[in-house]
Design a protein around this motif. Structure first.
Motif, PDB file in Angstrom:
ATOM      1  N   ILE A 163       0.852  -1.200   0.000  1.00  0.00           N
ATOM      2  CA  ILE A 163       0.000   0.000   0.000  1.00  0.00           C
ATOM      3  C   ILE A 163       0.885   1.246   0.000  1.00  0.00           C
ATOM      4  CG2 ILE A 163      -1.679   1.344   1.352  1.00  0.00           C
ATOM      5  CD1 ILE A 163      -2.805  -1.388   2.326  1.00  0.00           C
ATOM      6  N   GLY A 164       1.878   1.280   0.877  1.00  0.00           N
ATOM      7  CA  GLY A 164       2.775   2.435   0.962  1.00  0.00           C
ATOM      8  C   GLY A 164       3.468   2.701  -0.373  1.00  0.00           C
ATOM      9  N   GLN A 165       3.866   1.616  -1.045  1.00  0.00           N
ATOM     10  CA  GLN A 165       4.549   1.807  -2.343  1.00  0.00           C
ATOM     11  C   GLN A 165       3.598   2.396  -3.394  1.00  0.00           C
ATOM     12  OE1 GLN A 165       6.700  -1.833  -3.539  1.00  0.00           O
ATOM     13  NE2 GLN A 165       6.833  -2.241  -1.352  1.00  0.00           N
ATOM     14  N   GLU A 166       2.347   1.959  -3.357  1.00  0.00           N
ATOM     15  CA  GLU A 166       1.367   2.520  -4.309  1.00  0.00           C
ATOM     16  C   GLU A 166       1.111   3.997  -4.021  1.00  0.00           C
ATOM     17  OE1 GLU A 166       0.022   1.207  -7.016  1.00  0.00           O
ATOM     18  OE2 GLU A 166       0.913  -0.758  -6.760  1.00  0.00           O
ATOM     19  N   VAL A 167       1.076   4.349  -2.728  1.00  0.00           N
ATOM     20  CA  VAL A 167       0.883   5.759  -2.362  1.00  0.00           C
ATOM     21  C   VAL A 167       2.081   6.567  -2.870  1.00  0.00           C
ATOM     22  CG1 VAL A 167       0.767   7.386  -0.418  1.00  0.00           C
ATOM     23  CG2 VAL A 167      -0.557   5.267  -0.336  1.00  0.00           C
ATOM     24  N   ALA A 168       3.287   6.049  -2.638  1.00  0.00           N
ATOM     25  CA  ALA A 168       4.505   6.753  -3.052  1.00  0.00           C
ATOM     26  C   ALA A 168       4.502   6.993  -4.564  1.00  0.00           C
ATOM     27  CB  ALA A 168       5.730   5.943  -2.641  1.00  0.00           C
ATOM     28  N   LYS A 169       4.158   5.932  -5.302  1.00  0.00           N
ATOM     29  CA  LYS A 169       4.149   6.028  -6.772  1.00  0.00           C
ATOM     30  C   LYS A 169       3.198   7.133  -7.228  1.00  0.00           C
ATOM     31  CE  LYS A 169       2.270   2.565  -9.314  1.00  0.00           C
ATOM     32  NZ  LYS A 169       2.084   1.122  -9.537  1.00  0.00           N
ATOM     33  N   ARG A 170       1.996   7.151  -6.625  1.00  0.00           N
ATOM     34  CA  ARG A 170       1.005   8.161  -7.023  1.00  0.00           C
ATOM     35  C   ARG A 170       1.489   9.568  -6.683  1.00  0.00           C
ATOM     36  NH1 ARG A 170      -1.085   3.628  -6.891  1.00  0.00           N
ATOM     37  NH2 ARG A 170      -3.158   2.974  -7.608  1.00  0.00           N
ATOM     38  N   LEU A 171       1.966   9.739  -5.462  1.00  0.00           N
ATOM     39  CA  LEU A 171       2.316  11.102  -5.037  1.00  0.00           C
ATOM     40  C   LEU A 171       3.595  11.602  -5.688  1.00  0.00           C
ATOM     41  CD1 LEU A 171       1.065  11.085  -1.355  1.00  0.00           C
ATOM     42  CD2 LEU A 171       0.087  12.253  -3.341  1.00  0.00           C
ATOM     43  N   GLN A 172       4.444  10.682  -6.088  1.00  0.00           N
ATOM     44  CA  GLN A 172       5.623  11.092  -6.855  1.00  0.00           C
ATOM     45  C   GLN A 172       5.167  11.711  -8.183  1.00  0.00           C
ATOM     46  OE1 GLN A 172       8.413   7.932  -7.619  1.00  0.00           O
ATOM     47  NE2 GLN A 172      10.124   9.267  -7.095  1.00  0.00           N
ATOM     48  N   ALA A 173       4.144  11.082  -8.767  1.00  0.00           N
ATOM     49  CA  ALA A 173       3.616  11.613 -10.034  1.00  0.00           C
ATOM     50  C   ALA A 173       2.991  12.997  -9.848  1.00  0.00           C
ATOM     51  CB  ALA A 173       2.580  10.641 -10.614  1.00  0.00           C
ATOM     52  N   PHE A 174       2.553  13.307  -8.648  1.00  0.00           N
ATOM     53  CA  PHE A 174       2.005  14.642  -8.364  1.00  0.00           C
ATOM     54  C   PHE A 174       3.115  15.649  -8.035  1.00  0.00           C
ATOM     55  CE2 PHE A 174      -2.056  12.436  -7.619  1.00  0.00           C
ATOM     56  CZ  PHE A 174      -2.957  13.354  -8.153  1.00  0.00           C
ATOM     57  N   GLY A 175       4.365  15.192  -8.066  1.00  0.00           N
ATOM     58  CA  GLY A 175       5.472  16.116  -7.799  1.00  0.00           C
ATOM     59  C   GLY A 175       5.832  16.238  -6.326  1.00  0.00           C
ATOM     60  N   CYS A 176       5.381  15.294  -5.518  1.00  0.00           N
ATOM     61  CA  CYS A 176       5.745  15.339  -4.087  1.00  0.00           C
ATOM     62  C   CYS A 176       7.115  14.705  -3.877  1.00  0.00           C
ATOM     63  CB  CYS A 176       4.722  14.568  -3.260  1.00  0.00           C
ATOM     64  SG  CYS A 176       3.088  15.294  -3.316  1.00  0.00           S
ATOM     65  N   ARG A 177       7.752  15.064  -2.770  1.00  0.00           N
ATOM     66  CA  ARG A 177       9.018  14.409  -2.381  1.00  0.00           C
ATOM     67  C   ARG A 177       8.695  13.355  -1.338  1.00  0.00           C
ATOM     68  NH1 ARG A 177      11.956  19.496  -0.543  1.00  0.00           N
ATOM     69  NH2 ARG A 177      13.312  18.027   0.510  1.00  0.00           N
ATOM     70  N   ILE A 178       9.071  12.129  -1.645  1.00  0.00           N
ATOM     71  CA  ILE A 178       8.673  11.002  -0.792  1.00  0.00           C
ATOM     72  C   ILE A 178       9.818  10.612   0.143  1.00  0.00           C
ATOM     73  CG2 ILE A 178       7.828   8.608  -0.780  1.00  0.00           C
ATOM     74  CD1 ILE A 178       5.975  10.549  -2.308  1.00  0.00           C
ATOM     75  N   MET A 179       9.509  10.382   1.387  1.00  0.00           N
ATOM     76  CA  MET A 179      10.424   9.768   2.343  1.00  0.00           C
ATOM     77  C   MET A 179       9.608   8.738   3.132  1.00  0.00           C
ATOM     78  SD  MET A 179      11.763  13.388   3.493  1.00  0.00           S
ATOM     79  CE  MET A 179      11.306  14.658   2.324  1.00  0.00           C
ATOM     80  N   TYR A 180      10.270   7.873   3.866  1.00  0.00           N
ATOM     81  CA  TYR A 180       9.486   6.839   4.553  1.00  0.00           C
ATOM     82  C   TYR A 180      10.190   6.328   5.790  1.00  0.00           C
ATOM     83  CZ  TYR A 180      12.577   3.141   2.748  1.00  0.00           C
ATOM     84  OH  TYR A 180      13.659   2.345   2.482  1.00  0.00           O
TER      85      TYR A 180
END
Ligand SMILES: O=CC(=O)O
Length: 333
Positions: free
Chosen positions: A173-190
């Motif tokens: 689930i976390g990876q799917e969220v990361a993938k989506r929000l990366q496409a929105f231009g967010c910076r992902i950390m975890y």
């Protein structure tokens, strides 16, 4: 855990051997009936007038497989009444209803929801986040109340692109969220129990340090003794006055009383919540807050995904009764 391997020659399997105990119907059965399990003999405990323990001692002594919805607690007491049990198929992503050490002790395999829900749950996380930041539900209320053509100014939203997003739990689930929000231009950390070798997002071993470096915290992990109230007051204060919390994991991962306090005192900018500590109870204070988006634990409820779950459950049961590897065995329980 290994796939159970003790059913002998499956050429001789009969309907009796393919008995599946159902203590309480999972949502897929409530929606789609039980036609998709026609190949199995279902023992429907909830339809019996007998108290559950009597039903189990009369009918379930040789039953090997159990199908269960997420919220039904599978404890030592129940397991004692189903002595031949070898497999539980759960239709929930979370496993917090299962006494995992007892399952391990008894060598009972678990087939989980696997990745079936991950895309829908991730969509819900992103939906809640956009709603909190851009105030979509609040704007909807504003229009419906007829406030648009009055002088009541609707407040500004906040931009999603370039937000620093901290994901708690980088499972599927976390990876799917990361993938989506990366496409929105967010910076992902975890943060997660272990650093994941297959991603390049910055890893934090500590949620407090993560919270201090981000704008948005998204809870994607399961509920365990380690994660219960992991999102406490300190974490929320570290996230700060502009910070947003999204929870699509389990309610008790956040200390809900502290969350309410932080929101009341404007120590946080907002929250998007699909899960709560004592569902279906939702803290009264949240009901009037326009910076909070509330959803009644619906993240996995789409017909497409529930239909896929029917196939998944069937596939796991077929695999078990034909002595093949489960589709989604829970490892390391
Ligand atoms: O929250 C839903 C699930 O765990 O399936």
């Amino acid at each position: 855990m290994a796939t159970p391997n003790h059913l002998g020659n499956h050429d001789h399997r009969s309907k009796e051997l393919s008995q599946v105990l159902v203590l309480e119907p999972p949502p897929i059965m409530k929606l789609y009936g039980d036609q998709f399990l026609n190949d199995f003999q279902l023992l429907k405990a909830w339809e019996s007038p007998l108290p559950l323990d009597q039903f189990l001692s009369i009918h379930a002594q040789s039953v090997k497989a159990l199908l269960t919805p997420g919220r039904y607690p599978l404890t030592r007491n129940i397991l004692q009444l189903i002595p031949s049990l070898q497999l539980v198929v759960t239709t929930s992503a979370g496993l917090n209803h299962i006494d995992l050490p007892e399952f391990q002790r008894r060598g009972i395999a678990i087939a989980s929801a696997g990745d079936v829900y991950s895309e829908d749950v991730a969509d819900m996380a992103v939906g809640l986040l956009i709603d909190v930041l851009r105030k979509i539900s609040a704007a909807d209320r504003y229009v419906r109340k007829g406030l648009w053509d009055t002088k009541a100014e609707f407040p500004l939203g906040s931009k999603l692109c370039s937000k620093r997003v901290g994901i708690v739990g980088l499972g599927s689930i976390g990876q799917e969220v990361a993938k989506r929000l990366q496409a929105f231009g967010c910076r992902i950390m975890y943060t997660s129990r272990n650093k994941k070798p297959f991603v390049s997002y910055p890893y934090y071993s500590n949620v407090l340090e993560l919270a201090a470096d981000i704008d948005v915290l998204i809870i994607c992990c399961g509920l365990t003794e380690q994660t219960r109230h992991m999102i406490n007051k300190d974490v929320m204060l570290a996230l700060g006055k502009e910070g947003v919390v999204i929870n699509i994991g389990r309610g008790p991962i956040i200390d809900e009383k502290e969350l309410v306090q932080c929101l009341v005192q404007r120590e946080l900018a907002g929250a998007g919540l699909d899960v709560f500590e004592n569902e279906p109870h939702v803290p009264r204070e949240l009901l009037t807050m326009d910076n909070v988006v509330l959803s009644p634990h619906r993240a996995v409820r789409t017909p497409e995904t529930l239909a896929a779950m029917c196939e998944h459950v069937k596939g796991n049961l077929e695999a078990f009764f034909s002595n093949k590897p489960l589709l989604s065995p829970v490892m390391n329980i």
